[in-house]
Design an enzyme around this catalytic site. Structure first.
Site, mmCIF file in Angstrom:
data_model
loop_
_atom_site.group_PDB
_atom_site.id
_atom_site.type_symbol
_atom_site.label_atom_id
_atom_site.label_comp_id
_atom_site.label_asym_id
_atom_site.label_seq_id
_atom_site.Cartn_x
_atom_site.Cartn_y
_atom_site.Cartn_z
ATOM 1 C CD GLU A 45 -2.837 1.521 2.248
ATOM 2 O OE1 GLU A 45 -3.725 2.389 2.099
ATOM 3 O OE2 GLU A 45 -2.682 0.886 3.301
ATOM 4 C CD GLU A 70 2.441 8.250 5.442
ATOM 5 O OE1 GLU A 70 1.427 7.871 4.840
ATOM 6 O OE2 GLU A 70 2.869 9.425 5.350
ATOM 7 C CG ASP A 120 -1.835 13.445 0.118
ATOM 8 O OD1 ASP A 120 -2.788 13.375 0.917
ATOM 9 O OD2 ASP A 120 -0.667 13.192 0.443
ATOM 10 C CE LYS A 124 -1.738 26.194 -5.587
ATOM 11 N NZ LYS A 124 -0.933 26.410 -4.390
ATOM 12 C CG ASP A 156 -13.663 11.518 -1.039
ATOM 13 O OD1 ASP A 156 -12.413 11.490 -1.161
ATOM 14 O OD2 ASP A 156 -14.256 12.434 -0.445
ATOM 15 C CD GLU A 196 -6.717 4.722 9.453
ATOM 16 O OE1 GLU A 196 -6.375 4.450 8.274
ATOM 17 O OE2 GLU A 196 -6.136 4.259 10.455
ATOM 18 C CE1 TYR A 197 -6.722 10.619 5.652
ATOM 19 C CE2 TYR A 197 -7.697 12.051 3.996
ATOM 20 C CZ TYR A 197 -6.793 11.840 5.009
ATOM 21 O OH TYR A 197 -5.947 12.855 5.396
ATOM 22 C CD GLU A 198 -13.474 2.491 1.688
ATOM 23 O OE1 GLU A 198 -12.284 2.125 1.753
ATOM 24 O OE2 GLU A 198 -14.363 1.805 1.152
HETATM 25 N N1 SAM Z 1 -4.429 5.613 2.660
HETATM 26 C C1 SAM Z 1 -4.879 6.249 3.882
HETATM 27 C C2 SAM Z 1 -6.382 6.269 3.949
HETATM 28 O O1 SAM Z 1 -7.030 6.017 2.933
HETATM 29 O O2 SAM Z 1 -6.933 6.505 5.034
HETATM 30 C C3 SAM Z 1 -4.280 7.667 4.005
HETATM 31 C C4 SAM Z 1 -4.722 8.691 3.012
HETATM 32 S S1 SAM Z 1 -3.844 10.214 3.160
HETATM 33 C C5 SAM Z 1 -4.816 11.350 2.288
HETATM 34 C C6 SAM Z 1 -2.476 10.001 2.044
HETATM 35 C C7 SAM Z 1 -1.228 9.467 2.710
HETATM 36 O O3 SAM Z 1 -0.254 9.208 1.700
HETATM 37 C C8 SAM Z 1 -0.578 10.466 3.670
HETATM 38 O O4 SAM Z 1 -0.309 9.831 4.905
HETATM 39 C C9 SAM Z 1 0.703 10.886 2.950
HETATM 40 O O5 SAM Z 1 1.739 11.225 3.841
HETATM 41 C C10 SAM Z 1 1.015 9.661 2.133
HETATM 42 N N2 SAM Z 1 1.783 9.980 0.916
HETATM 43 C C11 SAM Z 1 1.450 10.906 -0.004
HETATM 44 N N3 SAM Z 1 2.371 10.969 -0.981
HETATM 45 C C12 SAM Z 1 3.310 10.022 -0.667
HETATM 46 C C13 SAM Z 1 4.514 9.629 -1.286
HETATM 47 N N4 SAM Z 1 4.920 10.213 -2.421
HETATM 48 N N5 SAM Z 1 5.239 8.654 -0.706
HETATM 49 C C14 SAM Z 1 4.821 8.068 0.449
HETATM 50 N N6 SAM Z 1 3.684 8.419 1.094
HETATM 51 C C15 SAM Z 1 2.924 9.384 0.542
#
Ligand code: SAM
Length: 215
Positions: A45, A70, A120, A124, A156, A196-198
């Site tokens: 993941e 992460e 994320d 932009k 989403d 968590e986000y879902e």
């Molecule tokens: N997957 C989880 C969920 O659905 O609940 C977390 C979603 S959160 C919006 C996105 C996560 O991806 C953040 O913790 C962020 O730090 C990590 N992340 C974003 N870009 C990343 C990258 N290039 N390499 C490693 N982690 C990354």
């Protein structure tokens, strides 16, 4: 994701047996099955956040190995807290790393599958390359994914989802399954593990989109 510096998180991660550390990570390239001590397939993941999805997947699927990636210690520490409650799990490790470096850490074909959950959005245009379903990242996944491997993406965010479909097409990936409303799609919902986000966004009534890509 809002980030808070959590005192001690770097130290806790550095001393954890459940995290493969930065100094040895690249040495494991091509040898990840030795880390697990078996030849079961390895699922990754990317951007696991606080780790609910991957810790649940690991306990539901003892016949698979899992690696959660992460980039922030302050977030990974939350996944580690969950992991430490589950010491009987032998199929889950974490890496604190930037996903751009995936091809330096995994050998061609080493990943049986890749999960992207609620990545994320980087709204932009000039940041499009940072989006985890962008064609730049798809090229990185292409380098490490097994021939029959799939990428599964949930979000989403409608714009990000549309973007992911365009990028996948441009990069020559095939859409195997797709839904704009996962939670009302019984076939695609089977075996679904909520992130968590879902949980947060579906509770607000947002439809969850999901696509499964293959080459
Ligand atoms: N997957 C989880 C969920 O659905 O609940 C977390 C979603 S959160 C919006 C996105 C996560 O991806 C953040 O913790 C962020 O730090 C990590 N992340 C974003 N870009 C990343 C990258 N290039 N390499 C490693 N982690 C990354």
């Amino acid at each position: 994701m809002r980030l808070r510096n959590i005192p001690g998180s770097r130290e806790a991660i550095a001393s954890s047996d459940f995290v493969i550390h930065e100094d040895v990570m690249t040495k494991k390239k091509g040898h990840w099955n030795e880390v697990f001590g078996n030849s079961l397939p390895i699922y990754i993941e990317v951007g696991m956040g606080k780790g609910q999805f991957i810790t649940r997947m690991a306990s539901m699927h003892p016949d698979r190995n899992f690696i959660g990636i992460e980039k922030y210690s302050s977030v990974l520490i939350r996944a580690l807290e969950k992991r430490e409650q589950m010491t009987d799990l032998h199929n889950l490790y974490f890496l604190r790393m930037e996903a751009e470096d995936l091809p330096q850490v995994f050998a061609p074909g080493e990943a049986a599958g890749i999960y992207l959950n609620f990545s994320d959005p980087w709204p932009k245009d000039r940041h499009a390359k940072r989006r985890l379903p962008s064609k730049e990242f798809l090229a990185r996944y292409d380098q490490i994914l097994a021939p029959e491997g799939r990428i599964e993406f949930k979000t989403d965010n409608r714009d990000l989802f549309k973007f992911s479909l365009e990028q996948a097409e441009e990069a020559g990936w095939t859409v195997e399954q797709l839904t704009w409303d996962l939670h009302h799609d019984p076939a695609m919902m089977e075996g679904n593990v909520m992130t968590e986000y879902e949980e947060r966004f579906s509770a607000k009534g947002n439809p969850i989109h999901k696509v499964i890509l293959r080459r």
